[in-house]
Scaffold this active site. Structure first.
Site, PDB file in Angstrom:
ATOM      1  CB  SER A  78      -0.911   0.019   1.235  1.00 53.86           C
ATOM      2  OG  SER A  78      -0.132   0.008   2.426  1.00 53.86           O
TER       3      SER A  78
ATOM      4  CG  HIS B  12      -3.248  -0.952  -2.393  1.00 48.46           C
ATOM      5  ND1 HIS B  12      -3.628   0.353  -2.154  1.00 48.46           N
ATOM      6  CD2 HIS B  12      -3.299  -1.575  -1.182  1.00 48.46           C
ATOM      7  CE1 HIS B  12      -3.886   0.506  -0.876  1.00 48.46           C
ATOM      8  NE2 HIS B  12      -3.708  -0.637  -0.259  1.00 48.46           N
TER       9      HIS B  12
END
Length: 648
Positions: free
Chosen positions: A121, A142
């Site tokens: 992330s 992500h």
């Protein structure tokens, strides 16, 4: 050359890993779940089994839990996990060295066509990919937590990622029934975290300066600006240590009010105390009356500035940023759209004032933002900002399509909020009906995105914000649907509540799946229907039933709604699409002039006396008796064939 993905290995069986594995298996992919210890793998598998049971209880998966589980294998052997799959998704902790080691091992053990994706992330994809001999096969993917529920996935291009790999990753995300956004350049934290972080950070800097109280900021952001959580509440929810780690990792300043709490071990909800006390105190306890005088523009200006940096650096476009902020950040509208409403000149002025006062780099305006303002593109009021509003602007909350045979499909596309209506969304529906060429339309079909809701009503966050839901706009749009000259159809699958029901009542024909629910819950908010619901409902089902629905905030099953006359029909799921197709076909092939006049006579007649209504009917009949369509209808009847109406 396209790359197809059918089999997946997920490395890491923690909350993100087992969630990604479950999501892929639900979508029909074969999955291998791997972690370094058997206990970890088993724990992850057990969590998947529990989650599938809950989803099945709620009717949110099509396959039986056992069938989904049958698509998941588990192992602790890396080679076994990755040697024969199309895609490997790494979901290990946010430690660069750990991820690099994993990718080096995966590269050595997997096939030459294997796509390798990291669920990081905050780290750069390229820094991870450099540990492999095939950086062109590495991308970012992500997912947001929890993956089973969150709709957004950021698909990130590393510096050497093959575009074919990115396309395959996007296709894979779409196969999961998720929404991908493309992050075209490899920057730390990608899109959502870069834009969302200033919400948490700037509020804390304001607290450091003694300008604000914690509860006031949170109340202002939630009740004045419509955010789902206050800035400090969000800090506590995500973990102050996580925020701090990410900032320190990239040598960015951390507000003292956050740093001191981390040093004391007060990390937020997970430790029982952060900005709020969840053990010995009242927890999150701000009220709608709090928040007076908070400089919310200071916080939002920083978010908008970060969005401008992403656009100017060609990381992402405004539409993808706004989708990301809605689906990944939970915001009621995208940050670029917010900037255009506030005025980019006001945003730039706030940033320059703060930069002059503090000299802090975080307030330095993005070049792209400066360029827009200097060109006079200051937002919606100027006709252009991040978006071009010269023709009304883009559609953020609905999608629409006019088929060759004249079917105008309008989809309420705000699935993350059960297609709840904001003022902007109402305006977009009105704009479609106003701008489309009526002569090209045979009928209009309204439906909600996804299978959970036609529309769950008006977005209640709009009731307390500085820009509350505009009831004049609601009335205008619902009336436009009711008065639209072509037949309109409400295609209901899921919740149809409040404003959703009022739109349904304005439609000519109303059909629903048997699992749908219809109701007017406004009374539970201390309100009554405000878009014609009390009047159209009473005319449809009578005063006693209308009063019961409104007074009690009742939700009716689709079958009961059909019995009461609200719906034309409620049918099982497998009969729904064929039913809609049959109805649409009849309307498309029908005599358009007669349908238009018939609609007008029926609607105007029920608002007049019987004698006046009969007169309207007679006049309509007489007019139609002179049309070519009438002659064609008679000829087809006499010749025992289907008529071919021309609309004359």
């Amino acid at each position: 050359m396209s790359r197809q993905i059918s089999s997946v290995a997920v490395l890491g069986a923690g909350s993100m890993g087992h969630g990604i594995a479950e999501t892929a298996a639900i979508a029909g992919h074969d999955v291998v779940l791997r972690d370094v210890e058997e206990d970890l793998v088993q724990d992850g598998y057990d969590q998947i089994e529990w989650s599938l049971g809950k989803l099945a209880e709620k009717g949110q998966i099509d396959d039986a839990p056992g069938d989904v589980l049958a698509r998941i294998e588990t192992t602790v052997d890396l080679d076994d996990a990755v040697s024969d799959v199309d895609l490997v998704i790494e979901a290990a902790p946010e430690k660069l060295d750990l991820k690099r080691d994993i990718f080096a091992d995966v590269d050595a053990a997997s096939g030459p066509e294997t796509i390798m994706a990291t669920n990081t992330s905050s780290l750069r994809v390229s820094d991870i990919a450099s540990a492999t001999d095939h950086p062109e096969s590495v991308c970012g993917m992500h997912f947001f937590n929890p993956p089973v529920k969150m709709d957004l996935v950021e698909v990130v291009s590393g510096e050497q990622t093959d575009p074919v790999v990115v396309d395959a990753a996007v296709d894979f995300v779409e196969s999961l029934d998720k929404t991908p956004i493309r992050v075209r350049k490899d920057i730390p934290q990608f899109v959502v975290n870069n834009v969302l972080t200033p919400l948490m950070g700037e509020a804390a800097f304001m607290l450091d300066e003694g300008e604000v109280a914690i509860r006031d900021v949170d109340a202002a952001m939630v009740f004045q600006r419509g955010y789902p959580m206050g800035a400090f509440e969000l800090n506590d929810f995500g973990g102050l240590d996580i925020f701090t780690h990410t900032r320190v990792q990239w040598d960015l300043p951390v507000p003292q009010s956050i740093r001191s709490r981390v040093e004391n071990g007060d990390l937020g909800r997970k430790t029982g105390k952060g900005f709020y006390d969840y053990e010995d105190g009242d927890g999150v306890d701000y009220e709608p009356t709090d928040g007076e005088g908070v400089d919310t523009l200071r916080i939002e200006a920083r978010m908008i500035n970060e969005a401008a940096k992403l656009i100017g650096d060609d990381v992402a476009d405004p539409a993808d940023i706004d989708i990301g902020m809605r689906l990944g950040g939970g915001l009621p509208e995208g940050t670029c759209r917010t900037g255009d409403k506030l005025g980019l000149d006001a945003v730039l002025g706030k940033l320059r004032s703060l930069h002059d006062r503090t000299g802090a780099d975080r307030y330095e305006p993005a070049e792209y933002l400066v360029d827009l303002v200097e060109a006079g593109h200051t937002g919606e009021a100027a006709g252009r900002g991040f978006y071009d509003y010269s023709d009304g602007g883009p559609y953020h909350y609905i999608s629409h399509d006019l088929s060759d045979d004249g079917v105008l499909s309008v989809v309420f596309d705000r699935e993350e909020r059960l297609n709840a209506f904001s003022t902007d969304m109402f305006e977009e529906v009105g704009r479609v009906l106003e701008t489309v060429d009526d002569e090209a339309v045979a009928c209009v079909v309204f439906e909600g995105a996804g299978d959970r809701a036609f529309s769950a009503g008006a977005d209640i966050t709009g009731f307390t914000t500085a820009e509350p839901t505009d009831l004049a706009t609601v009335d205008e749009v619902v009336r436009a649907i009711y008065e639209y000259p072509r037949p309109t159809i409400a295609k209901i699958d899921g919740f149809c509540l409040g404003a959703g029901l009022e739109i349904t009542l304005a439609c000519d024909l109303r059909y629903a799946t048997e699992s749908s629910a219809l109701g007017s819950p406004e009374i539970d908010l201390g309100l009554i229907p405000g878009g014609g619901g009390t009047q159209r409902l009473a005319r449809l089902i009578g005063e006693p039933r209308t009063k019961e629905m409104v007074y009690r905030g009742m939700q009716l099953s689709a079958e009961r709604a059909a019995d009461w006359g609200i719906l034309n029909r409620a049918v099982p799921e497998d009969e729904f699409e064929p039913l809609i197709e049959d109805v649409v076909t009849d309307l498309v092939e029908g005599p358009q002039t007669a349908l238009e006049i018939g609609k007008k006579v029926i609607q105007e007649g029920q608002e007049a006396s019987l004698d006046t209504g009969l007169l309207l009917e007679s006049q309509g009949f007489g007019l139609l008796a002179t049309t070519d369509d009438m002659l064609e209808g008679v000829a087809a009847f006499n010749q025992d064939r289907d008529p071919e109406f021309g609309g004359e």
